[in-house]
Design an enzyme around this catalytic site. Sequence first.
Site, PDB file in Angstrom:
ATOM      1  N   ASP A  19      -4.144   6.534  12.358  1.00 54.89           N
ATOM      2  CA  ASP A  19      -2.667   5.322  11.616  1.00 54.89           C
ATOM      3  C   ASP A  19      -1.329   6.085  11.374  1.00 54.89           C
ATOM      4  O   ASP A  19      -1.737   7.284  10.990  1.00 54.89           O
ATOM      5  CB  ASP A  19      -3.381   5.329  10.448  1.00 54.89           C
ATOM      6  CG  ASP A  19      -2.881   4.808   8.583  1.00 54.89           C
ATOM      7  OD1 ASP A  19      -1.487   4.625   9.035  1.00 54.89           O
ATOM      8  OD2 ASP A  19      -3.471   3.929   8.240  1.00 54.89           O
ATOM      9  N   SER A  75       0.964  -1.199  -0.093  1.00 53.13           N
ATOM     10  CA  SER A  75       0.471  -0.707  -0.059  1.00 53.13           C
ATOM     11  C   SER A  75       1.133   1.106  -0.142  1.00 53.13           C
ATOM     12  O   SER A  75       0.300   2.451  -0.232  1.00 53.13           O
ATOM     13  CB  SER A  75      -0.957  -0.126   1.201  1.00 53.13           C
ATOM     14  OG  SER A  75      -0.169  -0.127   2.257  1.00 53.13           O
ATOM     15  N   HIS A 107       0.244   4.652   7.003  1.00 52.41           N
ATOM     16  CA  HIS A 107       0.320   5.742   5.853  1.00 52.41           C
ATOM     17  C   HIS A 107       0.507   7.443   5.988  1.00 52.41           C
ATOM     18  O   HIS A 107       0.420   7.745   6.688  1.00 52.41           O
ATOM     19  CB  HIS A 107      -1.348   4.764   5.513  1.00 52.41           C
ATOM     20  CG  HIS A 107      -1.301   3.920   4.798  1.00 52.41           C
ATOM     21  ND1 HIS A 107      -1.848   3.186   5.738  1.00 52.41           N
ATOM     22  CD2 HIS A 107      -1.081   2.994   4.155  1.00 52.41           C
ATOM     23  CE1 HIS A 107      -1.825   2.146   6.175  1.00 52.41           C
ATOM     24  NE2 HIS A 107      -1.227   1.710   4.007  1.00 52.41           N
TER      25      HIS A 107
END
Length: 391
Positions: A361, A116, A364
């Site tokens: 998070d 990702s 990311h």
Amino acid sequence: MARLLAVLALVAAAAPFLRAAAQGDGELLPFAVGAAPAGCDVGQGEWVYDEAARPAYEEAACPYIPAELTCQAHGRPDMSYQHWRWQPRGCSLPSFNATVMLEMLRGKRMLFVGDSLNRAQYVSLLCLLHRAMPEGSSSFETVDALSIFRAKAYDATIEFYWAPLLAESNADDGVEHQLNDRLIRGAPMDRHSRFWKGADVLVFNSYLWWMTGDKIQILRGADNDMSKDIVEMGAEEAYRLVLHQVVRWLDGNVDPKKSRVFFVTASPTHASGQLWGDEAEGSNCYGQTAPIADASYWGSTSRAMLRVTGEVLGASARVPVGVVNVTQMSEYRRDAHTQVYSEQWAPPTKEQLADPKSYADCTHWCLPGVPDAWNELLYWKLFFPASDQAL
Ligand SMILES: *[C@@H]1O[C@H](CO)[C@@H](O)[C@H](O)[C@H]1NC(C)=O
Ligand SMILES: *[C@@H]1O[C@H](CO)[C@@H](O)[C@H](O)[C@H]1NC(C)=O
């Protein structure tokens, strides 16, 4: 003709720094128009706050950013994370020029392969190029593991292939994947690599998925043999094995006179404030609004894994692999993660929003943001390779 002009523009911009970008036999690497000055390591430097030059595009103006990365749309209150520009130490190279990049990719296929984080870099590149493209001249589609962006006016595609561990694994399904209990197939990675053949620029990454536990299961049997002959290995050892397979694949399938290959190093996380001296209980990337100023800062990224990356790729003799070393520059950016301002599979729940310390998070990155700077590094490496590519 347009391509020639783009090359000339690039060369003119770089004139003060040009030396011949020669391989051993005096030939230019494909895509290279010059060489970085000796000793120029674009991954070392500092973040400069520059409201005029950054962001390179607006979040709302780029249609390719997934909901996982649109922080403003999800209520992030501050914007300063968008205004930092990466300045390499001791060298200046021409800044990212979307028109030049598109011209150089004319008739070519560029492919990102990885997890990702690599997908974020891919999306960032699409955003950086978007402004230079006429309305309606592109298309975008995702089928299973492969996303394809077509720049029709340039007869070029820029693609992303999901393979977080590079090898075949039980993490290969983009949606239904396992974070724990990773199982990879030790055999050659044909099921993936058939999608990689023929790419003119290949950009790999792989790090995070190796770090979710100590052990990885390796399936040694051939196809259709998902149950037998499983051995356990340490993550580092398994990673080395898989990287070796990638190099072997490159060796047999990539023509170094036509194609370039890159590997983007580990993207750091900021899950504990203790790493940068914030002792408040449960502190992490949440609420951070400025980068870490200590130039020597290094968080929790595994140096051992980086060493393996360097060793295995450095030994790729026939097909040189350019290491795009984004780790140190990204270590400073505790402020640039998505925190709680994003949407994974569903919008954040009330409980999650009420407890950001647990739910933030810190892996990311918001877009626009840090992955844009990774693409600048990639741009420099592509057009101005150091004579020692590993730098
Ligand atoms: C990008 O390069 C083109 C030449 O291909 C040039 O005309 C243009 O001014 C450059 N753009 C920027 C922002 O430097
Ligand atoms: C990337 O940069 C870091 C920090 O400068 C360094 O320790 C590491 O060895 C580099 N990794 C590779 C693979 O070049």
